[in-house]
Design a protein around this motif. Sequence first.
Motif, PDB file in Angstrom:
ATOM      1  N   SER A   1      -6.345 -16.372  -5.008  1.00 25.90           N
ATOM      2  CA  SER A   1      -5.639 -15.580  -6.027  1.00 25.90           C
ATOM      3  C   SER A   1      -4.973 -16.500  -7.048  1.00 25.90           C
ATOM      4  O   SER A   1      -4.948 -16.216  -8.246  1.00 25.90           O
ATOM      5  CB  SER A   1      -4.572 -14.695  -5.377  1.00 25.90           C
ATOM      6  OG  SER A   1      -5.163 -13.758  -4.513  1.00 25.90           O
ATOM      7  N   SER A   2      -4.417 -17.613  -6.568  1.00 22.05           N
ATOM      8  CA  SER A   2      -3.758 -18.569  -7.467  1.00 22.05           C
ATOM      9  C   SER A   2      -4.773 -19.181  -8.430  1.00 22.05           C
ATOM     10  O   SER A   2      -4.500 -19.340  -9.623  1.00 22.05           O
ATOM     11  CB  SER A   2      -3.083 -19.685  -6.658  1.00 22.05           C
ATOM     12  OG  SER A   2      -2.214 -19.135  -5.695  1.00 22.05           O
TER      13      SER A   2
ATOM     14  N   THR B   1     -16.078 -13.843 -10.557  1.00 24.64           N
ATOM     15  CA  THR B   1     -15.508 -12.538 -10.202  1.00 24.64           C
ATOM     16  C   THR B   1     -14.427 -12.096 -11.184  1.00 24.64           C
ATOM     17  O   THR B   1     -13.841 -11.021 -11.023  1.00 24.64           O
ATOM     18  CB  THR B   1     -14.870 -12.577  -8.794  1.00 24.64           C
ATOM     19  OG1 THR B   1     -13.688 -13.392  -8.855  1.00 24.64           O
ATOM     20  CG2 THR B   1     -15.825 -13.123  -7.752  1.00 24.64           C
ATOM     21  N   LEU B   2     -14.136 -12.922 -12.192  1.00 23.81           N
ATOM     22  CA  LEU B   2     -13.064 -12.566 -13.130  1.00 23.81           C
ATOM     23  C   LEU B   2     -13.411 -11.300 -13.894  1.00 23.81           C
ATOM     24  O   LEU B   2     -14.512 -11.188 -14.437  1.00 23.81           O
ATOM     25  CB  LEU B   2     -12.848 -13.692 -14.152  1.00 23.81           C
ATOM     26  CG  LEU B   2     -12.099 -14.946 -13.713  1.00 23.81           C
ATOM     27  CD1 LEU B   2     -12.075 -15.940 -14.873  1.00 23.81           C
ATOM     28  CD2 LEU B   2     -10.677 -14.619 -13.287  1.00 23.81           C
ATOM     29  N   PRO B   3     -12.491 -10.339 -13.952  1.00 22.05           N
ATOM     30  CA  PRO B   3     -12.748  -9.154 -14.774  1.00 22.05           C
ATOM     31  C   PRO B   3     -12.593  -9.497 -16.257  1.00 22.05           C
ATOM     32  O   PRO B   3     -12.067 -10.548 -16.600  1.00 22.05           O
ATOM     33  CB  PRO B   3     -11.658  -8.179 -14.325  1.00 22.05           C
ATOM     34  CG  PRO B   3     -10.552  -9.036 -13.810  1.00 22.05           C
ATOM     35  CD  PRO B   3     -11.187 -10.303 -13.287  1.00 22.05           C
TER      36      PRO B   3
ATOM     37  N   LEU C   1      -7.429 -19.487 -13.772  1.00 23.22           N
ATOM     38  CA  LEU C   1      -8.624 -19.318 -14.615  1.00 23.22           C
ATOM     39  C   LEU C   1      -8.356 -18.299 -15.720  1.00 23.22           C
ATOM     40  O   LEU C   1      -8.755 -18.501 -16.873  1.00 23.22           O
ATOM     41  CB  LEU C   1      -9.816 -18.881 -13.761  1.00 23.22           C
ATOM     42  CG  LEU C   1     -10.352 -19.931 -12.770  1.00 23.22           C
ATOM     43  CD1 LEU C   1     -11.429 -19.321 -11.872  1.00 23.22           C
ATOM     44  CD2 LEU C   1     -10.888 -21.160 -13.495  1.00 23.22           C
ATOM     45  N   ALA C   2      -7.660 -17.207 -15.374  1.00 21.73           N
ATOM     46  CA  ALA C   2      -7.371 -16.177 -16.376  1.00 21.73           C
ATOM     47  C   ALA C   2      -6.415 -16.703 -17.448  1.00 21.73           C
ATOM     48  O   ALA C   2      -6.373 -16.182 -18.553  1.00 21.73           O
ATOM     49  CB  ALA C   2      -6.782 -14.939 -15.708  1.00 21.73           C
ATOM     50  N   LEU C   3      -5.650 -17.751 -17.094  1.00 27.17           N
ATOM     51  CA  LEU C   3      -4.733 -18.359 -18.057  1.00 27.17           C
ATOM     52  C   LEU C   3      -5.354 -19.609 -18.686  1.00 27.17           C
ATOM     53  O   LEU C   3      -4.659 -20.456 -19.242  1.00 27.17           O
ATOM     54  CB  LEU C   3      -3.407 -18.721 -17.372  1.00 27.17           C
ATOM     55  CG  LEU C   3      -2.580 -17.537 -16.850  1.00 27.17           C
ATOM     56  CD1 LEU C   3      -1.395 -18.030 -16.042  1.00 27.17           C
ATOM     57  CD2 LEU C   3      -2.106 -16.662 -17.994  1.00 27.17           C
ATOM     58  N   ASN C   4      -6.675 -19.722 -18.559  1.00 25.81           N
ATOM     59  CA  ASN C   4      -7.408 -20.827 -19.190  1.00 25.81           C
ATOM     60  C   ASN C   4      -6.945 -22.198 -18.720  1.00 25.81           C
ATOM     61  O   ASN C   4      -6.942 -23.169 -19.482  1.00 25.81           O
ATOM     62  CB  ASN C   4      -7.305 -20.733 -20.719  1.00 25.81           C
ATOM     63  CG  ASN C   4      -7.750 -19.383 -21.230  1.00 25.81           C
ATOM     64  OD1 ASN C   4      -8.910 -19.027 -21.116  1.00 25.81           O
ATOM     65  ND2 ASN C   4      -6.802 -18.588 -21.729  1.00 25.81           N
TER      66      ASN C   4
ATOM     67  N   ASP D   1      -2.416 -27.079 -17.549  1.00 21.55           N
ATOM     68  CA  ASP D   1      -2.973 -27.173 -18.905  1.00 21.55           C
ATOM     69  C   ASP D   1      -3.779 -25.950 -19.327  1.00 21.55           C
ATOM     70  O   ASP D   1      -4.977 -26.045 -19.572  1.00 21.55           O
ATOM     71  CB  ASP D   1      -3.882 -28.408 -19.024  1.00 21.55           C
ATOM     72  CG  ASP D   1      -3.074 -29.663 -19.272  1.00 21.55           C
ATOM     73  OD1 ASP D   1      -1.842 -29.545 -19.417  1.00 21.55           O
ATOM     74  OD2 ASP D   1      -3.672 -30.756 -19.310  1.00 21.55           O
ATOM     75  N   GLY D   2      -3.115 -24.810 -19.419  1.00 20.67           N
ATOM     76  CA  GLY D   2      -3.818 -23.613 -19.875  1.00 20.67           C
ATOM     77  C   GLY D   2      -3.203 -23.061 -21.142  1.00 20.67           C
ATOM     78  O   GLY D   2      -2.364 -23.714 -21.775  1.00 20.67           O
TER      79      GLY D   2
END
Lengths: 502, 98
Positions: free
Chosen positions: A71-72, A318-320, A77-80, A115-116
């Motif tokens: 989850s982390s 799996t990222l939406p 990944l969602a925060l680049n 670094d996102g």
Amino acid sequence: MNTETILSFEEAMEKYDPVLGFEVHVELNTKTKMFSSAPNVFGDAPNSNVNEVCLGLPGVLPVVNRKAVESSILIGLALNCKIAEHCTFARKQYFYPDTPKNFQTSQYEDPICYDGWLDVELADGTVFRVEIERAHMEEDAGKLTHMGGATGRIQGADFSLVDYNRSGVPLVEIVTKPIEGAGSRAPELAKAYVAAVREIVKNLGVSDAKMERGNVRCDANVSLRPYGQEKFGTRTETKNVNSLRAVENAVKFEIQRHGAVLDSGVKIIQETRHWHEDTKSTTSGRPKSDADDYRYFPEPDLLPIVTTAEWVEELRATLPEPPAERRKRLQADWGYTDLEFRDVVNAGLMGEIEETIAAGASAAAARKWWMGEIARRAKLADVDPAALGVTPAVVVEIEKLIAAGSINDKLARKVLDGVLEGEGTPAEVVQKRGLAVVSDDGALQKAIDEALAAQPEVAEKIRGGKVQAVGAIVGGVMKVTRGQADAGRVRELILATLGVEG
Amino acid sequence: MAAINRDEVAHLAQLAHIEMSDDELGRMASELAVIVNSIKSVSEAAGDDVPATSHPIPLTNVMRDDVVGHVLTVEEALSGAPDASDGRFKVPAILEES
């Protein structure tokens, strides 16, 4: 009481350039805790979801929850963010009764995500890029209730009670880089940033993301500097600002307060501030001091986490779709105006409307039902529209019945009554309640003849050319047929009966 | 790495909530100085190309599945508490002054 003088926001903005920074803690919704297999459940009886590890008893060994790590990584990944190939846990030492081990297991020098960036959209469409310094894994603390004293606050309490159910719940702490250049949009940006993070973790399904339950908590850092100065001013950190509105208000208040302090020639003290919702102001917490010397060291009971490219890519797959992109796409597909779409988003009905359209309804019909009749009933029942019990399939079927002329809008509402009362599908309700539109001209003609006979003077007016008087006869027919006639057809038949051109 | 002086030991003792006498502070300062020196020689041996070790066992990714396991009853959880009330641990007032 807060007796501090503050500048007006406009004056503070004229003189000073605000710099922001946020630490957002996200509680993950894993089934178990970060380092123990005790349940992660909100609202249970105190101390009923703990085991030896969450209580920090001697000799216990923590073991990392794989789902929490994944989850982390998803949040990162969602925060680049970049995902660390190798990272470790560390002990952050401090004494406080909410932390039974006397240290919090966290990450220090090598966070799992770093670094996102996140593009945050303000209300007028302006996009502001917020740089993310890091997102690291850690664990939540227990819940303290301060007893005695006047206010239930920590000041003046006689003693405190501790519930360790929350102790060890997985947390991801997301830390921004200093945010410069927000200017007078700073309070709005603060709110929009936290809202965007909340939306992302909810969309990922990794957190329940309910701020009122503390699933997403924000510490807001604010400092001011004169325009043109590169060096940051001294910052304060306002803790646990736990609603979006409060984030906006707390940042605004601190800007105004800092402005007044700086104007008076006094230095800002680097300290934590507490936000008070009742007075819409902050008060001084403890100053940054020795207590913040946490003496981090590597956690000897936990082994490093190594992420392979394969593992990370598997998770990335799996990222939406990111929430902001999804909204843009849906609005374009559905052809809603900005206002219509915003209302749908604010009502929390985007998902329902999307499913309803996917199930075969037109975009206009889906909006009409969800934002109209269903939202109205939900408000009366004091539940979320999505929780009322109407499914997209029901909406689609009702729309089909209307389109086929089987029922009209008025009957459709009665069909909805039946569905909500558990009488079956819309078609079944129409059948059971006898709600179908009377389209048999023979039956209608009989009702029309009766209505005309009952109101001969009206019939005479219509014959004489006062066509608008036909409404009275239509009303009579609708009454006799209990609303189940097609009003348009009834009108046609009346006029035909009387030999008048419509 | 600088040697540990007496003030630093006093500071650490305060952070760790350990009460120490003057004698103990002095003795601990010299003992810790020896340890610091020993660690220093390890740092000298390891070049820049040797990454810091966080754990002596060369294992990684020891993880468990997200499945609920052992849970204590409330009574068990509170059994070692010096004081308890209302199903919760009872602790003294946290702030000494208002």
